[in-house]
Design a protein around this motif. Structure first.
Motif, PDB file in Angstrom:
ATOM      1  N   THR A   2     118.586  55.621  41.147  1.00 50.88           N
ATOM      2  CA  THR A   2     118.440  56.344  40.544  1.00 50.88           C
ATOM      3  C   THR A   2     119.265  57.411  40.496  1.00 50.88           C
ATOM      4  N   LYS A   3     120.210  58.062  39.215  1.00 54.49           N
ATOM      5  CA  LYS A   3     120.923  59.086  39.870  1.00 54.49           C
ATOM      6  C   LYS A   3     120.430  60.223  38.590  1.00 54.49           C
ATOM      7  N   VAL A   4     119.968  61.497  38.659  1.00 50.19           N
ATOM      8  CA  VAL A   4     119.350  62.209  38.241  1.00 50.19           C
ATOM      9  C   VAL A   4     120.416  63.255  38.139  1.00 50.19           C
ATOM     10  N   THR A   5     120.445  64.217  37.437  1.00 43.41           N
ATOM     11  CA  THR A   5     121.512  65.767  37.060  1.00 43.41           C
ATOM     12  C   THR A   5     120.343  66.512  36.620  1.00 43.41           C
ATOM     13  N   CYS A   6     120.861  67.602  37.912  1.00 45.47           N
ATOM     14  CA  CYS A   6     120.065  68.939  37.004  1.00 45.47           C
ATOM     15  C   CYS A   6     120.821  69.983  36.773  1.00 45.47           C
ATOM     16  N   SER A  61     123.848  67.093  41.553  1.00 46.11           N
ATOM     17  CA  SER A  61     123.010  65.543  40.984  1.00 46.11           C
ATOM     18  C   SER A  61     122.120  64.611  42.517  1.00 46.11           C
ATOM     19  N   PHE A  62     121.109  64.321  42.607  1.00 43.40           N
ATOM     20  CA  PHE A  62     120.177  63.592  43.469  1.00 43.40           C
ATOM     21  C   PHE A  62     119.762  62.365  43.040  1.00 43.40           C
ATOM     22  N   ALA A  63     120.503  61.418  44.094  1.00 49.43           N
ATOM     23  CA  ALA A  63     120.154  59.435  43.289  1.00 49.43           C
ATOM     24  C   ALA A  63     118.926  59.588  44.629  1.00 49.43           C
ATOM     25  N   VAL A  88     109.218  65.539  40.800  1.00 49.82           N
ATOM     26  CA  VAL A  88     108.975  66.974  39.974  1.00 49.82           C
ATOM     27  C   VAL A  88     109.749  67.933  40.911  1.00 49.82           C
ATOM     28  N   PHE A  89     111.051  68.618  39.168  1.00 48.80           N
ATOM     29  CA  PHE A  89     111.682  69.347  40.235  1.00 48.80           C
ATOM     30  C   PHE A  89     111.382  70.465  39.593  1.00 48.80           C
TER      31      PHE A  89
END
Length: 139
Positions: A2-6, A61-63, A88-89
């Motif tokens: 899963t890739k999450v972009t902050c 981005s974090f994977a 949790v970011f």
């Protein structure tokens, strides 16, 4: 994975930088089912963002994979527990943003079934297109 972009926005009056911290925590149900202590949350990734000009925004981005949701059990083995896992970011203070994922055999089976149906639909579409081209002499 899963890739999450902050998005990090500098709302201050000066250029600056920030560190985005990513923690993993589990639901109370997982905590109660485990036969060993589980940390309230554990740091699994971080990244410095900046410098970011005043009024500007930056993106990072974090994977993540299932490996990031594993916990160490009483025997020292890594285990992926079924249930709710939360990312949790944080910046270490102030507002935090949470994303919760459900991990479980039922969820994995549902995803595999959906992937098979989608693959079957795509294959059926491809066969129809190829047959249509073959019939029209445009093979």
């Amino acid at each position: 994975s899963t890739k999450v972009t902050c998005q990090v926005a500098n709302v201050g009056e000066m250029d600056g930088d920030e560190v985005v911290l990513v923690y993993h925590k589990v639901s109370d149900e997982i905590r109660e089912a485990a036969d060993h202590p589980i940390p309230l949350k554990q740091l699994i990734d971080f990244e410095r963002v900046g410098p970011v000009a005043k009024g500007a925004k930056a993106f990072r981005s974090f994977a993540f994979t299932y490996d990031d949701f594993e916990l160490v059990n009483a025997n020292g083995d890594k285990v992926l527990y079924d249930g709710e896992h939360t990312l949790v970011f944080s910046r270490g203070h102030g507002e935090e943003v949470e994303l919760t994922y459900v991990v479980g055999h039922e969820v994995e089976e549902m995803a595999r079934g959906l992937a098979r149906r989608l693959a079957g639909a795509a294959w059926g579409w491809l066969v129809r297109v190829l047959n249509k081209r073959k019939g029209s002499g445009r093979w």
